[in-house]
Write an enzyme that holds these catalytic residues in place. Structure first.
Site, short mmCIF file in Angstrom:
data_model
loop_
_atom_site.label_atom_id
_atom_site.label_comp_id
_atom_site.label_asym_id
_atom_site.label_seq_id
_atom_site.Cartn_x
_atom_site.Cartn_y
_atom_site.Cartn_z
N SER A 246 0.84 -1.20 0.00
CA SER A 246 0.00 0.00 0.00
C SER A 246 0.87 1.25 0.00
O SER A 246 2.06 1.20 0.32
CB SER A 246 -0.87 0.02 1.25
N LYS A 247 0.24 2.34 -0.34
CA LYS A 247 0.97 3.59 -0.39
C LYS A 247 1.50 3.94 1.00
O LYS A 247 2.62 4.41 1.15
CB LYS A 247 0.04 4.69 -0.89
#
Ligand code: GLU
Length: 492
Positions: A246-247
């Protein structure tokens, strides 16, 4: 067999994520394999979170990856009448009901149920209101949501998943879920199904994170009297610590755009993404488009989480080393003209593009790219690490400078001597330059390596690279002589 129609329906709330790109790719492969259609549908019903910038980013990303679609982009918001109509239909057929419970009431019940360690699902208060009771509440103007009436019966709802087999869920495990909000807006679960029915989607290939939606959506298909598409759920992608990619945890490396900026070859990224959650059943890792379309089957999509091996590799940034090695493979072997296309923009941005590379100097340009591509990791490296081949203002890296130049102060006078020898050559080719270099080394009684490595660093700024005498020919006599004559600045 009915036509294969698949879809990629991103919510435009951020950039194109590599997980999203993998979904798009696998759908694209399935469409192409079956001469089917890929539909791009932008699920923009969440007006607050959807942005134009994200829509453009997704479309750009798909184009860059070479994943072409056959219909769309459709925009979910253009079909809100269909969604409302479907909700009406479900109400009329008794598959849905209006629920007037307020948020406060629901919260209270939930808390009480939690305290008593009981089931926290909606208790069905409004499920069996009479038409008169409903009408009365509506007259009073009490807001309501629309809930789907999950059949109250023994047994399980089930569907056949191409990857995971039969998936079942007990009816009494599913609460009467909301399909239309109190502001009249239909929710994702319903819109998505209505759109898939209208778009005649035959296969839904998406992440396992949607599986809890799928059972509820199967109920919607049944209630709407529509055929249930074939589902294929893909595994999640985790890092070595089993965190979802994920970011927040991994930063920009999750965005397709990152790979574009770093100089990855679009198909190399596709090739890598295909292997992330799909297994060819052989050791083959490199697949051309045609090969991948041919080899791809839904059954070989992985059942268990796939691993994105997030680590700092030789490309000097964090990503999966396998992606780098696949990229290097394409960089070294792809058609040189295609490679030239890919590096052109970079050259322009770095101010080293020369129109003649598309004209008189085309041959030279292509053969020089070919000469230097063996050591590079990304297309960016041509204009940076390879700058010396195309411009005079290249940098000399610290390590080779120290090792090959500063350590040998005599080179200050010896490299210009070599320049004189080269100037005297009638033919400036690999053989003549090599003999001239070796002769001078012998006369000076030094190892040829000292002269050759010094020359490499002075001419290219690098420690390693192609064969030295190939480099000389690529650079050409004039540039070589000029550079070797003017090396004083390297000692400053
Ligand atoms: N808009 C949803 C998403 O981006 C689509 C899910 C689906 O494939 O049905 O996750």
């Amino acid at each position: 067999m009915t036509e294969v129609r698949v879809r990629f329906p991103p919510s435009p709330t951020g950039y194109l994520h590599i997980g999203g790109a993998r979904t798009a790719l696998l759908n694209w492969l399935w469409a192409r394999k079956n001469n089917g259609k890929l539909i791009l549908r932008i699920e923009d019903t969440d007006a607050e979170r959807s942005t134009q910038q994200s829509i453009e980013g997704i479309i750009d990303g798909m184009n860059w990856l070479g994943l072409d679609w056959d219909e769309g982009p459709y925009f979910q918001t253009d079909f809100s009448d269909d969604h409302k109509e479907a909700a009406e239909k479900l109400l009329a057929s008794g598959h849905a009901y209006k629920c007037f419970c307020t948020k406060e009431e629901l919260d209270q019940k939930r808390e009480a149920a939690m305290a008593a360690k009981k089931d926290v699902r909606y208790d069905g208060t409004c499920r069996d209101l009479t038409p008169e009771q409903v009408a009365e509440k509506e007259v009073q103007g009490i807001p309501y949501v629309i809930r789907f009436k999950v059949p109250q019966k023994e047994g399980k709802v089930s569907y056949q998943d191409k990857v995971l087999g039969i998936i079942e869920r007990a009816y009494d495990d599913i609460e009467d879920f909301v399909i239309v909000r109190s502001n009249g807006k239909p929710l994702y679960l319903l819109c998505n199904v209505v759109d898939d029915i209208r778009d005649r989607i035959s296969h839904i290939i998406r992440g396992q994170d949607h599986m809890s939606n799928t059972t509820r959506q199967v109920l919607l298909y049944q209630a709407l009297d529509a055929p249930i598409p074939i589902f294929a759920h893909m595994p999640l992608t985790l890092d070595l610590q089993k965190r979802k990619i994920s970011k927040r945890s991994h930063g920009e490396i999750v965005a397709v755009q990152f790979y574009r900026e770093k100089g990855f070859i679009p198909w190399a990224l596709c090739n890598f993404l295909a292997l992330l959650g799909w297994n060819p059943g052989t050791d083959q890792e490199i697949f051309s488009r045609e090969e991948l379309i041919e080899a791809f089957t839904l059954e070989r999509i992985g059942k268990v989480n796939s691993v994105f091996n997030y680590q700092k590799g030789n490309a000097k940034f964090f990503t999966d080393p396998k992606l780098i090695s696949i990229n290097e493979h394409y960089l070294r072997t792809m058609d040189i003209k295609e490679l030239a296309e890919l590096v052109k923009q970079d050259f322009e941005e770095q101010d080293i593009w020369n129109e003649a590379y598309d004209g008189d100097k085309r041959e030279w340009f292509l053969s020089t790219l070919d000469l230097i591509r063996d050591r590079f990791h990304t297309t960016r490296d041509f204009a940076t690490l390879g700058r010396a081949y195309f411009a005079e203002d290249y940098t000399v890296e610290a390590k080779p400078l120290k090792k090959n130049i500063l350590k040998h102060p005599d080179l200050k006078s010896r490299l210009p001597m070599l320049a004189e020898r080269f100037a005297a050559l009638d033919d400036f080719d690999k053989e003549t330059t090599e003999s001239a270099s070796r002769e001078l080394a012998a006369e000076l009684d030094i190892k040829p390596g000292i002269l050759i490595n010094g020359m490499r660093t002075a001419l290219t700024g690098q420690l390693a690279g192609p064969g030295m005498f190939d480099i000389l020919v690529a650079l050409g006599k004039d540039r070589v002589i000029n550079r070797l004559k003017n090396i004083n600045h390297l000692y400053n």
